[in-house]
Motif scaffolding. Structure first.
Motif, PDB file in Angstrom:
ATOM      1  N   VAL A  50       5.130  -4.079  -6.531  1.00  0.00           N
ATOM      2  CA  VAL A  50       5.098  -2.664  -6.910  1.00  0.00           C
ATOM      3  C   VAL A  50       5.722  -1.858  -5.773  1.00  0.00           C
ATOM      4  O   VAL A  50       5.635  -2.238  -4.603  1.00  0.00           O
ATOM      5  CB  VAL A  50       3.659  -2.178  -7.195  1.00  0.00           C
ATOM      6  CG1 VAL A  50       3.094  -2.846  -8.418  1.00  0.00           C
ATOM      7  CG2 VAL A  50       2.754  -2.379  -5.992  1.00  0.00           C
ATOM      8  N   ASN A  51       6.359  -0.766  -6.137  1.00  0.00           N
ATOM      9  CA  ASN A  51       7.067   0.036  -5.147  1.00  0.00           C
ATOM     10  C   ASN A  51       6.699   1.507  -5.312  1.00  0.00           C
ATOM     11  O   ASN A  51       6.997   2.107  -6.337  1.00  0.00           O
ATOM     12  CB  ASN A  51       8.566  -0.155  -5.316  1.00  0.00           C
ATOM     13  CG  ASN A  51       9.369   0.523  -4.234  1.00  0.00           C
ATOM     14  OD1 ASN A  51       8.844   0.846  -3.172  1.00  0.00           O
ATOM     15  ND2 ASN A  51      10.645   0.758  -4.508  1.00  0.00           N
ATOM     16  N   PRO A  52       5.990   2.074  -4.303  1.00  0.00           N
ATOM     17  CA  PRO A  52       5.577   1.418  -3.058  1.00  0.00           C
ATOM     18  C   PRO A  52       4.317   0.577  -3.275  1.00  0.00           C
ATOM     19  O   PRO A  52       3.617   0.757  -4.281  1.00  0.00           O
ATOM     20  CB  PRO A  52       5.295   2.596  -2.129  1.00  0.00           C
ATOM     21  CG  PRO A  52       4.812   3.675  -3.054  1.00  0.00           C
ATOM     22  CD  PRO A  52       5.615   3.510  -4.316  1.00  0.00           C
ATOM     23  N   LEU A  53       4.037  -0.337  -2.349  1.00  0.00           N
ATOM     24  CA  LEU A  53       2.797  -1.099  -2.408  1.00  0.00           C
ATOM     25  C   LEU A  53       1.609  -0.158  -2.282  1.00  0.00           C
ATOM     26  O   LEU A  53       1.623   0.777  -1.486  1.00  0.00           O
ATOM     27  CB  LEU A  53       2.757  -2.140  -1.284  1.00  0.00           C
ATOM     28  CG  LEU A  53       3.677  -3.351  -1.479  1.00  0.00           C
ATOM     29  CD1 LEU A  53       3.889  -4.077  -0.162  1.00  0.00           C
ATOM     30  CD2 LEU A  53       3.101  -4.302  -2.519  1.00  0.00           C
ATOM     31  N   GLU A  54       0.583  -0.399  -3.082  1.00  0.00           N
ATOM     32  CA  GLU A  54      -0.579   0.483  -3.079  1.00  0.00           C
ATOM     33  C   GLU A  54      -1.387   0.344  -1.786  1.00  0.00           C
ATOM     34  O   GLU A  54      -1.415  -0.710  -1.160  1.00  0.00           O
ATOM     35  CB  GLU A  54      -1.496   0.175  -4.268  1.00  0.00           C
ATOM     36  CG  GLU A  54      -0.967   0.683  -5.591  1.00  0.00           C
ATOM     37  CD  GLU A  54      -2.002   0.554  -6.706  1.00  0.00           C
ATOM     38  OE1 GLU A  54      -3.137   0.100  -6.436  1.00  0.00           O
ATOM     39  OE2 GLU A  54      -1.676   0.903  -7.851  1.00  0.00           O
ATOM     40  N   VAL A  55      -2.057   1.443  -1.446  1.00  0.00           N
ATOM     41  CA  VAL A  55      -3.014   1.439  -0.338  1.00  0.00           C
ATOM     42  C   VAL A  55      -4.415   1.393  -0.947  1.00  0.00           C
ATOM     43  O   VAL A  55      -4.740   2.215  -1.806  1.00  0.00           O
ATOM     44  CB  VAL A  55      -2.863   2.703   0.534  1.00  0.00           C
ATOM     45  CG1 VAL A  55      -3.948   2.748   1.603  1.00  0.00           C
ATOM     46  CG2 VAL A  55      -1.478   2.731   1.171  1.00  0.00           C
ATOM     47  N   PRO A  56      -5.261   0.440  -0.564  1.00  0.00           N
ATOM     48  CA  PRO A  56      -6.610   0.360  -1.142  1.00  0.00           C
ATOM     49  C   PRO A  56      -7.421   1.606  -0.826  1.00  0.00           C
ATOM     50  O   PRO A  56      -7.241   2.226   0.224  1.00  0.00           O
ATOM     51  CB  PRO A  56      -7.209  -0.890  -0.485  1.00  0.00           C
ATOM     52  CG  PRO A  56      -6.410  -1.107   0.754  1.00  0.00           C
ATOM     53  CD  PRO A  56      -5.028  -0.617   0.453  1.00  0.00           C
ATOM     54  N   SER A  57      -8.330   1.957  -1.734  1.00  0.00           N
ATOM     55  CA  SER A  57      -9.136   3.169  -1.550  1.00  0.00           C
ATOM     56  C   SER A  57     -10.054   3.066  -0.345  1.00  0.00           C
ATOM     57  O   SER A  57     -10.338   4.066   0.315  1.00  0.00           O
ATOM     58  CB  SER A  57      -9.972   3.438  -2.809  1.00  0.00           C
ATOM     59  OG  SER A  57     -10.846   2.332  -3.066  1.00  0.00           O
ATOM     60  N   HIS A  58     -10.517   1.870  -0.050  1.00  0.00           N
ATOM     61  CA  HIS A  58     -11.390   1.672   1.096  1.00  0.00           C
ATOM     62  C   HIS A  58     -11.271   0.236   1.589  1.00  0.00           C
ATOM     63  O   HIS A  58     -10.708  -0.625   0.891  1.00  0.00           O
ATOM     64  CB  HIS A  58     -12.855   1.975   0.742  1.00  0.00           C
ATOM     65  CG  HIS A  58     -13.419   1.066  -0.312  1.00  0.00           C
ATOM     66  ND1 HIS A  58     -13.297   1.319  -1.658  1.00  0.00           N
ATOM     67  CD2 HIS A  58     -14.091  -0.116  -0.213  1.00  0.00           C
ATOM     68  CE1 HIS A  58     -13.879   0.355  -2.349  1.00  0.00           C
ATOM     69  NE2 HIS A  58     -14.360  -0.531  -1.500  1.00  0.00           N
ATOM     70  N   ILE A  59     -11.754  -0.002   2.786  1.00  0.00           N
ATOM     71  CA  ILE A  59     -11.820  -1.349   3.336  1.00  0.00           C
ATOM     72  C   ILE A  59     -13.208  -1.547   3.922  1.00  0.00           C
ATOM     73  O   ILE A  59     -13.946  -0.581   4.147  1.00  0.00           O
ATOM     74  CB  ILE A  59     -10.752  -1.595   4.422  1.00  0.00           C
ATOM     75  CG1 ILE A  59     -10.983  -0.677   5.634  1.00  0.00           C
ATOM     76  CG2 ILE A  59      -9.361  -1.416   3.863  1.00  0.00           C
ATOM     77  CD1 ILE A  59     -10.028  -0.950   6.786  1.00  0.00           C
TER      78      ILE A  59
END
Length: 387
Positions: A50-59
């Motif tokens: 996927v473009n852009p790569l997703e950023v997770p909501s939390h870690i």
């Protein structure tokens, strides 16, 4: 067999930047058992990620937890957007699910699996059905694991530059979890409670249409969690159940520092299929879990696995020696001696493991008995049945 208590070799305290070694290049020689196939599809990051790569909501990160015991850790959830990362502090536990593959990427990966499932599917005492060594057989898989766009994205959560694991057999292990049937109402989970033998993994979901199959993560200190697993006494209230939203999503984790498993499927008609990409920290002074040899040797013939393991150890030691080449310790002879001893000890341990003079118990349930080459090749349409 030597018991393994990995915390002493995986401290979570911040350390000054040491030495980042180059990625291990793809080997010039490959095992005859895994010849490369001609493929119709070439990996293209612009189409298959996927473009852009997703950023997770939390870690979730690892923090010291003195209340649980000496040198124990706990898992703490933080919002990704507000989390202040500390450079070189490898304290990631795991990310929330985030989109990695496009729909076209999922379709292409499934085609690679379909082309290899008959030749490469095996069953082990730990996993009912897996595929290994796709990194040798499939250039699509090799290029996905080595994609710099993906490596850079994952490195931002690891707080250190990572590289594809030097053992190519660890590129994209494919795990299968089958749904229950009329003949077998209790499905076998795709994987049992364990700690990984590699630094980091990205687990990518490749199917939809099943019930259950959540990722299970213990929020306890990993050593304490595995002690409870072996005693069949892991409290449910300390376990998180994480559901992948759909195919193409991944979870990135430092699996060697968190106890985790997969829940069995409870319904549906589609198998749960995931790709497990393995990565190493490029910090030359990070030490592998000693049981990496005994834990993963069950999946391959000795001649294949020993060569792969020796390559991994050689890469780790090469980085330490590079540090001495680039940073002569003119005023610290003790540091030079310490680094040389690290290399000697690592090579000596590897040789002892490969010769069978030493072994380390893998962090697995007590009921799982593993041995060198202890896999069974699955024939076409063969189904594993729970005892």
């Amino acid at each position: 067999m030597t018991a393994e208590r990995p915390r002493s070799i995986f401290p979570i305290d911040a350390v000054s930047k040491r030495h980042l070694t180059d990625k291990c290049p793809f080997p010039m020689t490959t095992p005859d058992q895994y010849p490369e196939k001609v493929e119709k599809i070439a990996f293209d990051a612009s189409k298959h990620l996927v473009n852009p790569l997703e950023v997770p909501s939390h870690i979730k990160i690892l923090e010291s937890d003195p209340s649980a015991g000496d040198q124990c850790v706990k898992l703490v959830e933080v919002e990704t957007a507000t989390h202040e990362r500390k450079v070189d502090l490898e304290n990631l536990a795991y990310t929330a699910p985030f989109r990695v593959l496009s729909e076209e990427g999922v379709k292409a990966f499934r085609e690679v699996i379909d082309d290899n499932v008959e030749d490469l599917s095996i069953c082990t005492p730990r996993n009912p059905k897996i595929i290994r060594a796709l990194g040798y057989v499939s250039k699509f898989v090799r290029d996905l694991n080595e994609s710099q766009v993906l490596l850079d994205h994952l490195s931002s959560f690891a707080n250190v530059d990572i590289a594809p694991h030097p053992m190519v057999t660890n590129y994209s292990q494919i795990n299968f979890g089958e749904p229950p049937t009329d003949q077998n109402s209790s499905a076998i989970p795709a994987d049992v409670w364990h700690l990984d033998s590699v630094d980091y993994v990205l687990v990518i979901m490749l199917t939809d249409g099943f019930d259950g199959g959540e990722l299970l993560v213990s929020n306890m200190d990993p050593n304490q969690a595995m002690d409870r697993v072996r005693a069949n006494n892991l409290p449910n209230e300390y376990t998180s159940l994480i559901k992948y939203p759909k195919a193409g999503y991944g979870i990135f984790m430092q699996g060697c520092r968190i106890a985790h498993a997969v829940a069995p499927l409870t319904g549906g008609s589609t198998p749960r299929i995931t790709a497990v990409n393995s990565y190493s920290s490029r910090d030359s002074f990070r030490v592998d879990r000693p049981s990496i040899y005994n834990a993963l040797a069950q999946n391959h013939r000795k001649e294949v696995y020993d060569a792969e393991y020796a390559r991994n150890i050689a890469w780790r030691c090469k980085g330490k020696l590079e540090y001495l080449i680039e940073n002569p310790q003119f005023e610290d002879a003790e540091k030079t001696d310490h680094i040389l001893k690290l290399v000697i000890d690592e090579l000596t341990m590897a040789r002892s493991l490969m010769k069978g003079e030493k072994s380390y118990a893998a962090p697995l349930p007590a009921t799982i008995a593993i041995k060198q080459g202890g896999f069974h090749k699955l024939e076409k349409d063969e189904v594993t049945v729970k005892e």
